[in-house]
Design an enzyme around this catalytic site. Sequence first.
Site, PDB file in Angstrom:
ATOM      1  N   CYS A  15       4.672 -37.098   1.120  1.00 39.19           N
ATOM      2  CA  CYS A  15       3.575 -36.153   0.905  1.00 39.19           C
ATOM      3  C   CYS A  15       2.855 -36.449  -0.403  1.00 39.19           C
ATOM      4  O   CYS A  15       1.649 -36.218  -0.524  1.00 39.19           O
ATOM      5  CB  CYS A  15       4.089 -34.722   0.941  1.00 39.19           C
ATOM      6  SG  CYS A  15       5.505 -34.403  -0.125  1.00 39.19           S
ATOM      7  N   HIS A  72       7.226 -30.344  -2.761  1.00 43.30           N
ATOM      8  CA  HIS A  72       6.201 -30.732  -1.795  1.00 43.30           C
ATOM      9  C   HIS A  72       4.885 -30.954  -2.528  1.00 43.30           C
ATOM     10  O   HIS A  72       4.574 -30.265  -3.504  1.00 43.30           O
ATOM     11  CB  HIS A  72       6.052 -29.643  -0.730  1.00 43.30           C
ATOM     12  CG  HIS A  72       5.076 -29.999   0.351  1.00 43.30           C
ATOM     13  ND1 HIS A  72       5.199 -31.138   1.110  1.00 43.30           N
ATOM     14  CD2 HIS A  72       3.954 -29.363   0.790  1.00 43.30           C
ATOM     15  CE1 HIS A  72       4.205 -31.200   1.973  1.00 43.30           C
ATOM     16  NE2 HIS A  72       3.434 -30.137   1.800  1.00 43.30           N
TER      17      HIS A  72
END
Length: 1217
Positions: A208, A526
Amino acid sequence: MTVMTPAPIDQQEDEEMLVPHSDLTDNNNQPMEVVGQPDAANAAENQPVEDPPSSRFSWTIENFSRLNTKKHYSEIFVVGGYKWRVLIFPKGNNVDHLSMYLDVADSSSLPYGWSRYAQFSLAVVNQIHNKYTVRKDTQHQFNARESDWGFTSFMPLGELYDPNRGYLVNDTLLIEAEVIVRRVVDYWTYDSKKETGFVGLKNQGATCYMNSLLQTLFHIPYFRKAVYHMPTTENDMPSGSIPLALQSLFYKLQYSDSSVATKELTKSFGWDTYDSFMQHDVQELNRVLCEKLEDKMKGTVVEGTIQQLFEGHHMNYIECINVDYKSTRKESFYDLQLDVKGCRDVYASFDKYVEVERLEGDNKYHAEQYGLQDYYPNAFPFSKDLSSHDFLSEDHPNRPYFLVEQFLFLPDDKADLYDQRERHPVRGSQGREPNQNPKKEDQRDAKKGVLFIDFPPVLQLQLKRFEYDFMRDTMVKINDRYEFPLQLDLDRENGKYLSPDADRSVRNLYTLHSVLVHSGGVHGGHYYAFIRPTLSDQWYKFDDERVTKEDMKRALEEQYGGEEELPQTNPGFNNTPFKFTKYSNAYMLVYIRDSDKDKIICNVDEKDIAEHLRERLKKEQEEKEYKKKEKAEAHLYTIIKVARDGDLMEQIGKDIYFDLVDHDKVRSFRIQKQIPFNLFKEEVAKEFGIPVQFQRFWLWAKRQNHTYRPNRPLTQPEETQTVGQLREVSNKVHNAELKLFLEVECGPDLRPIAPPEKTKEDILLFFKLYDPDKEELRYVGRLFVKSTGKPAEYLSKLNEMAGYAPDEEIDLYEEIKFEPSVMCEPIEKKFTFRASQLEDGDIVCFQKAHPAESAEQFRYPDVPSFLDYVHNRQVVHFRSLDKPKEDDFCLEMSKLYTYDDVVERVAQQLGLDDPSKIRLTSHNCYSQQPKPQPIKYRGIDHLSDMLIHYNQTSDILYYEVLDIPLPELQCLKTLKVAFHHATKDEVSIHTIRLPKQSTVGDVINDLKTKVELSHPNAELRLLEVFYHKIYKIPDEEKNLGPHDRLIHVYHFAKDTAQNQMQIQNFGEPFFLVIHEGETLAEIKVRIQKKLQVLDDEFAKWKFAFLSLGRPEYLQDSDVVSSRFQRRDVYGAWEQYLGLEHSDSAPKRAYAANQASRKIGKKALFLASASLARVVPFLIDTLLRSQLKSTIRKHLTMREFDDSWLWMNWVTLNTMDV
C-alpha cells in the site's frame, strides 16, 4: 426556523503575476508537446456526478436561561429525504459544558437494519462577532444503536452564559447545523471508475505504501508524459524493464475500468513474493525509482525530466563572525525531510531547517588564518539529517573532527553505529592535514546554517513521523499535530529561506497536490493518499483498489494528527469525554508551484504512448476480456480433455513416471453442453484426422488408492446423449471437465481401423518397459488380454513391443499405487490375469530378467527399486548461508537420505575431506529466508524432514563450512568476550571456545592468554547483567562486614511516553559498598571519583532510591543505608541507587561504547539447562582483596548451556589489587 442551501464560495484569482521556473521555461529542447489546462478540467472530473444533498438549519432559542428541562429538541428538518433534529443539554450532559448532538428524528419508527451516513457541523453563533462563532464538525454512520451523535463538551457553560461574550443576547441563543448526507457505500459493488473516473492499484500483501506513491506520481501529468516517452521496444518484457513496467502500469491506470495489478513492476524491481509482503521505506523507494528512471532517460528526448521536476538546491555555509571569511557548499535535493517533533506546521519546520547555529566556546570554528577553508558540516549524503558539530578531540585537543551523532540509513556492517559518535579528521583546502598547533587566535566564533538557492517545480516534503528514540533504543512514530497549508509561500518574510544567490524573480508560491497518509504505529500500518489531480477543489482518496471522492477537510485537517475528542454515543449517561491520539496522519506532502502549474498539469493522451505499447496493452486487454467472457459463460460449456497413445508415449519417462498421463498437457476442447456427443466426435475427426467410425472413447475413473485409470468404454446410448449429460453421469464431483481416452486401432499399414468388439472377458492393459542399464522407463503400448489367460501366453507379444527377441526372458510387475508410498508387486506369469486381480486400465511394467548375481552392477536393478527412487527423488538447491538469495549448486538426492548421506554429498561437491565440518540450515517457506537455528549434527534423520517447514515442502538448504567439526563445536560453549582493561581506555573483543563442562575459572585462564593484564596478579570478579542491571552476585560478595552494605548503582533517565513516566537504564552498572550512617554527600564523593566525572557535569546529576521502578529522590544529608532493607541480595535489583543524568557523553572510546551497548541492550539471556533461566555475564573489577581466592570454580559452563543462542557476551575488567 430557516432551511437554506449554502452558497458556493467564489474563488478569488491571484492578481500577482507569477513567473515560471527558468528550468522549465527556458529549455529550448522541449522533449514533448505540452498543452496547458487553464480550466484544470480532467476527463474524470468532467463526468456528471451528483452532489450529495446538504442543508443548513438555523434554530433560535428564546428565554434560553429559563429552560428547566434536561434535554431540549429542535424542530424536525429534512436533508436527503431523512428527518433530523438537534438535541441539546442546556445545563450540560453531566459536565459543565453545553452538550449538543445531531439526532435522527424518526429512529423509533424506521425499519429494522436502517443506516445512514452524514457529515455535519454544529455551531453556537456569536451574535456580536461572527468570527468567534464556536463550530465543531464530525461524521457518523447512524443506526438503531447510535441514532444520535455529537459533542458532550461542546463549549463551557461559563462562556455561554457570559453576557459579554456575545453568545447569549437578550436571553436568545442561535444554533446552526449543516448536514451533508452521503449514501452508504457498498464496497462489494463499488465501482471506482464509475464513481470517480479513476481506478486503484491492487495490494500484493504489504504494497500500500508503494501504491500511494505510484498514484501520486501518476497524477503529475508531466511526469507521466515523460515516462510514456521513454524509449522501449516490443521485445522488452515488463517484468525485466522498469520503464516498460511503469509505462504499462500508467497506461492501465489511465484507460482501465478496474483496479490494476503491480506485480510486473515489482518483478522489474527484482522483488520476490517475500519482498511484496514487507513494508519498505517510501522515501527510499521514491529516490531509487527516480534514479532508475533518470538513468534510463539519459540520451533520450526526455533526458533531464526528473531534475526539471523534482531537483532543488540549497547552500550549506559557515561564516566567521569576527573575520571576513565564509565557506559555502552547494547541494541538490529531490525531497526535503522536515522535522515534525517540536514544530507546529510546515513553516515552523522550514524555520528550523534554516536555523543558524553559532559555533563558539569549545565548538569554535578553526579558521587558521583562512588556511582551513574546506569545512563541510554536511559532508554526508543525508546532510540535514546528521547533526554535525565542529569537535575537538581529547587525544588531539587542537585538531578539528567531525562528530557524527546519528545515522539514518546504514549498511548492515554499520548497523551498530547508529548511536555511536565517530570522529573524522578534517583536512585543509588542499587535502593537507591542518596545523597541529594552531594559534589560539585562529579559533574563531562562527555561525553555520542552510539557505535555499532554488526550489523545484514539484516540491516533495517528507515529514519525519518516524524517529529513533535513543532513550528507549527503538523507533517511534511521532503522532503530534502538524499542520500544512493549502498554499505554501516560501517567499514569506522577504525570502527568509533564500540564499543571496537565489533568483528572486521566481515566485515560490505552491499549491498542495497530494497528501500521503500513514495510519498505524511504528511496527506496521496502512498507507493511502489524498490527491487532487488537477488542483481543483475536488479531492480523491486513493486507498489501494478503492478510489472515493473526499472533501478538503478530510484531506487536510483530519491528517494533521494530534488528539481528538470522541463524540458521546449515549447522551443522558454520565460519560466523561474521551480524547484519543490520532494514529492516521500525513507523512509526505507534494506541492506544485503555481507558476509552473499549467505546464505540469498538462494533457496526456494516446498520441504520447508508443505504438508498440498500445498494441501490447490492447492485446492484453482483449485477452483479459476474452477470459472474463469465458469465465462468465463457463456454466454453458464443458471442457473435454482427450488423451491418446501419443500423449502416453510422450509423457511417460519424461514428465511423469506414475499413472498414465498428465491431463493438463493433452488436447482439450471447449464444447457447449447442449451439443450431442456424436457431433463432438466429428470435431475430433477434424482435429486428429480419425474417422468417427474408428473412434472409441473410454471414461477415466479415480480409484480408492488415488490412481487415475481408464475404466470403461462409452456405450452407444451414452454417445447419443449431450455433452453436458455425459459429464454429469461420468463425474460424481461435478467437475466442469470430462476426461476421455481415445482408443484407436491401426492395421498393418498403420491406418486406423474399427476397434475390436470388447467382451466382459477382455481386459485393457497398459505396458511400460524399464531398462536398468539406462535407468529409463517408457510406454510401449497396450493390449487386450483375456481374463482367463496367463501372462506367459503374451510374452512373445511383449518382447515384440519392446524390440526384444521372441524368447527373451522378462519379469512382470503391476504398478498399483504411488501415494503415500510406492506399491509395485511382481506378477506370477503362471497365474491367470483374473487370479492376479488385473482389470481394465491396470499398468504392467516389465523388464529383462537378470540373474541375482548381476543385480549389483545396477543402481536400481528392478522396477520397484527404480520407482522408489523416482518417488523419493529430490533436486535440492544449496545456498551458502552468507549469500542466502543465490543458488550455489544443485544436487539430486533421495528424500530417504540420512543426515550423513546429505553432508557427504555436499562435502564431495565442495571438495571437502571432512563432511562433519558442514553445517546445514533449513529454509523458511514463508519468509524465504534461512531458519534462525541450524540443524544439529544428526539432529534430523532424513532429507525429507530437513525440507519440511510446517505444512510446506521446500527444495532449498543452506550450508556453511566450519573450521572445526560440528560435533566438536556442539560440545563447546562459544563466548564473545569484551575485555575492559583497567588502566587503558580501550576494549578488545575475543572469541573463546571451551567445553561446556569448563568452569568460569577456565574462561578467565583462557582469556589471560589472549590479553595484556595490568599486572600478572590482577584479579577478576563475576557479575550477572541484563539490560544495564546486575541480576546476580557471586557468593563471595556476600561476605561483608556487619556494618557494610553492598548496593546496586544504576544509571537512569526518565522518559514520558503515552502519558506515563518510564525509567530507562543505560550504561554500565556497578556495585558500591556503603557503611552504616554514611550520608549521600559522602557517597557522592566516592562515586564521582570512581566514574571520573567533571564537577560541572556531576553537579547536574540527581540521586534517587529506586524500588520497583519508582524513584525517591535523596538529599545530601540522607543516610543511604537506612533506605535499603536487609534481605537476600540475590533479588536486590528491585532496589538500587539511581544516578539520573543524560546519556550524552560516553567516556570510553568507540569500541568500549559498542561493546557496552551490545552487552546492555542486545545480549539475550542464556537458557539454563536446569532452570530455563537466562544468564549473560559481566566480569568486573575485583575491588576487595579478601575476595581474591573464591571465583566459584565449581560453576560449570554446562549450567549456562544454551540450545538456541549462537553466541553470548561476557565483559571483563581487570585492576591492580
